[in-house]
Design a protein around this motif. Structure first.
Motif, PDB file in Angstrom:
ATOM      1  N   ALA A  38       0.876  -1.179   0.000  1.00  0.00           N
ATOM      2  CA  ALA A  38       0.000   0.000   0.000  1.00  0.00           C
ATOM      3  C   ALA A  38       0.909   1.223   0.000  1.00  0.00           C
ATOM      4  O   ALA A  38       1.432   1.621   1.037  1.00  0.00           O
ATOM      5  N   ILE A  39       1.101   1.824  -1.190  1.00  0.00           N
ATOM      6  CA  ILE A  39       2.141   2.840  -1.309  1.00  0.00           C
ATOM      7  C   ILE A  39       1.764   3.900  -2.339  1.00  0.00           C
ATOM      8  O   ILE A  39       1.189   3.590  -3.396  1.00  0.00           O
ATOM      9  N   GLN A  40       2.081   5.148  -2.047  1.00  0.00           N
ATOM     10  CA  GLN A  40       1.881   6.240  -2.996  1.00  0.00           C
ATOM     11  C   GLN A  40       3.010   6.213  -4.017  1.00  0.00           C
ATOM     12  O   GLN A  40       4.182   6.116  -3.656  1.00  0.00           O
ATOM     13  N   MET A  41       2.638   6.316  -5.300  1.00  0.00           N
ATOM     14  CA  MET A  41       3.642   6.214  -6.349  1.00  0.00           C
ATOM     15  C   MET A  41       3.090   6.788  -7.648  1.00  0.00           C
ATOM     16  O   MET A  41       1.902   7.127  -7.740  1.00  0.00           O
ATOM     17  N   GLU A  42       3.955   6.895  -8.642  1.00  0.00           N
ATOM     18  CA  GLU A  42       3.537   7.306  -9.978  1.00  0.00           C
ATOM     19  C   GLU A  42       3.421   6.072 -10.863  1.00  0.00           C
ATOM     20  O   GLU A  42       4.217   5.132 -10.741  1.00  0.00           O
ATOM     21  N   ASP A  43       2.444   6.090 -11.768  1.00  0.00           N
ATOM     22  CA  ASP A  43       2.310   4.971 -12.695  1.00  0.00           C
ATOM     23  C   ASP A  43       3.251   5.170 -13.886  1.00  0.00           C
ATOM     24  O   ASP A  43       4.068   6.103 -13.908  1.00  0.00           O
ATOM     25  N   ASN A  44       3.140   4.301 -14.878  1.00  0.00           N
ATOM     26  CA  ASN A  44       4.041   4.354 -16.040  1.00  0.00           C
ATOM     27  C   ASN A  44       3.875   5.620 -16.875  1.00  0.00           C
ATOM     28  O   ASN A  44       4.766   5.996 -17.636  1.00  0.00           O
ATOM     29  N   LEU A  45       2.708   6.279 -16.720  1.00  0.00           N
ATOM     30  CA  LEU A  45       2.452   7.505 -17.476  1.00  0.00           C
ATOM     31  C   LEU A  45       2.758   8.755 -16.655  1.00  0.00           C
ATOM     32  O   LEU A  45       2.575   9.876 -17.138  1.00  0.00           O
ATOM     33  N   GLY A  46       3.209   8.548 -15.432  1.00  0.00           N
ATOM     34  CA  GLY A  46       3.563   9.689 -14.587  1.00  0.00           C
ATOM     35  C   GLY A  46       2.439  10.212 -13.721  1.00  0.00           C
ATOM     36  O   GLY A  46       2.593  11.244 -13.059  1.00  0.00           O
ATOM     37  N   TYR A  47       1.292   9.513 -13.711  1.00  0.00           N
ATOM     38  CA  TYR A  47       0.181   9.953 -12.867  1.00  0.00           C
ATOM     39  C   TYR A  47       0.393   9.476 -11.435  1.00  0.00           C
ATOM     40  O   TYR A  47       0.657   8.299 -11.195  1.00  0.00           O
ATOM     41  N   LEU A  48       0.249  10.407 -10.497  1.00  0.00           N
ATOM     42  CA  LEU A  48       0.415  10.082  -9.083  1.00  0.00           C
ATOM     43  C   LEU A  48      -0.847   9.424  -8.536  1.00  0.00           C
ATOM     44  O   LEU A  48      -1.966   9.861  -8.815  1.00  0.00           O
TER      45      LEU A  48
END
Length: 458
Positions: free
Chosen positions: A261-271
């Motif tokens: 369970a972690i805050q991160m950016e996806d492959n497109l850069g969306y947070l």
């Protein structure tokens, strides 16, 4: 000999804890809740089925597969259409070119602060200058100056107030805040403390198409709570609850637990906020570890001895009877279960583990339906439901269980100090719960998408 040593250890632990509790009471180190105030946003922030559908359609990054997945999650979420969202999402500003504004989150918090602090000061007769400790937990918003500083400035609190600002602690942060307060209470007599617990949804809306990050949009809703605590023995007659014990479990040393369970950016850069497939397994492990440590402080001696007997004979039973497992009956030491309404899977999982009845799970289910998952403040809405239903009587014991990123499982036991019948956030709708049939408006509207030729409930 082994059984004798185990029994002696149980007796020693049990009576040591009993003596310790008496010692703490003698030193006036008890932690009382004088009152708590859950936030109910205005009606123009309600997320009905049609609005939710429109918000989903606005995400142009969703393909057919992600769209089907998202609607399926909404249909099975257990959330009704009376929950609340942030204004920037409702007005369609979640995908501004520069990203969501930090002011959207601060504005969201200001609405919460204004409503609940006004309630607290008006009802309690306590002024901002009387507050000795302020602990604020909002995981996903950490401006500078801090939100705690914003509150001190807004309400002109004293220069010597002890201030703490927690971020990134997840849905179990309010119990961490209570733990901070009770530890300060041990060395500072006659104090007043406020715990402020909420979550910032507005700047953290996910606009990508990663399925593991879409989940957070479906479950999390706007809310918050203020909790007024004291260790002043002269105020105990005004109190609602007394803290019996609090236990914290942290599995952050495990890479799997840390990353589930972690805050991160996806492959497109969306947070966004990633909820991994390993989350249920990690949560279960943390839950059982927490309860194992909590049991000697919660259960009556008879149940502890029964557990020891079951544990010692478990291997033999597995060989003879095909595998009976050891079970602790927490209902022997607990009257009410305040479970974090993180979703239907969370509620069902805790219910199965503790062998709880539908009556026990009702407060969490109804809170999920009415208010959604409001992160760290969710447990207080569940507690409010119990109070509004007149379930909480003097001497009753309430077990509060919460989970959070990290990964954490925190729990505590509250003793009801007096019969509770006060009005609260449930006042205008408690007569509607539980309904004879819990209607799922999302099932009715999105259960079948005929024009696409597929069923959302397959």
């Amino acid at each position: 000999m082994e059984l004798f040593m185990v029994l002696c250890t149980i007796f020693l632990v049990y009576f040591s804890l009993l003596l310790w509790n008496l010692y703490e009471q003698w030193r006036n180190q008890s932690c009382y809740i004088l009152d708590y105030f859950c936030f109910k946003p205005s009606d123009d922030r309600k997320l009905d089925t049609e609005l939710c559908g429109n918000i989903v359609k606005r995400n142009k990054n969703l393909g057919l597969s992600e769209y089907k997945f998202l609607l399926k999650i909404i249909v099975g979420s257990g959330i009704g259409e009376q929950t609340y969202g942030p204004r920037n999402i409702i007005s369609g500003k979640e995908r501004e070119d520069s990203g969501p504004s930090i002011m959207a989150g601060i504005s969201e918090m200001d609405e919460f602060f204004d409503a609940t602090f006004r309630q607290l000061f008006a009802k309690s007769g306590i002024s901002p200058a009387d507050i000795d400790i302020l602990v604020v937990n909002v995981s996903m918003l950490s401006p500078a100056p801090s939100l705690s500083a914003r509150i001190v400035n807004r309400y002109k609190m004293r220069e010597d107030i002890k201030v703490f600002n927690l971020s990134g602690m997840g849905c179990s942060a309010s119990l961490i805040s209570v733990d901070i307060v009770q530890n300060i209470f041990k060395s500072h007599p006659k104090m007043l403390a406020i715990v402020v617990t909420s979550e910032s949804i507005g700047p953290n809306w996910y606009s990508g198409n990663d399925k593991s990050m879409i989940l957070a949009n479906c479950l999390f809703r706007s809310g918050g709570c203020l909790v007024l605590l004291t260790n002043n023995p002269s105020l105990k007659d005004r109190a609602k609850f007394r803290l019996k014990c609090l236990n914290r479990t942290h599995f952050g040393s495990s890479d799997d637990a840390y990353g589930c369970a972690i805050q991160m950016e996806d492959n497109l850069g969306y947070l966004g906020f990633h909820l991994g497939k390993g989350l249920p397994k990690v949560a279960t492990k943390a839950f059982f570890q927490n309860l194992r440590e909590l049991a000697p402080r919660v259960l009556p001696l008879k149940e502890l001895l029964l557990y020891v007997a079951q544990h010692l004979t478990r291997k033999k039973d597995k060989e003879v009877q095909g595998g009976r497992t050891t079970h602790v009956n927490f209902k022997s030491g607990v009257d009410h279960f305040c479970i974090h309404p993180g979703g239907t899977a969370v509620i069902d999982g805790v219910g199965r583990s503790l062998r709880l009845s539908e009556y026990d799970l009702e407060p969490a289910r109804m809170t999920l339906h009415r208010f959604g998952n409001t992160s760290a403040s969710s447990n207080w809405y569940v507690l409010g439901y119990m109070e509004a239903k007149r379930r909480l009587r003097k001497g009753h014991r309430v077990l509060m269980i919460s989970f959070g990123a990290g990964f954490k499982c925190n729990s505590c036991l509250w003793e009801v100090v007096r019969d509770l019948e006060d009005e609260n956030v449930w006042e205008d709708c408690i007569h509607e719960y539980p309904p004879e049939t819990l209607v799922n408006p999302y099932m009715e509207k999105y259960g079948f998408i005929n024009e696409e030729g597929y069923s959302m409930v397959e």
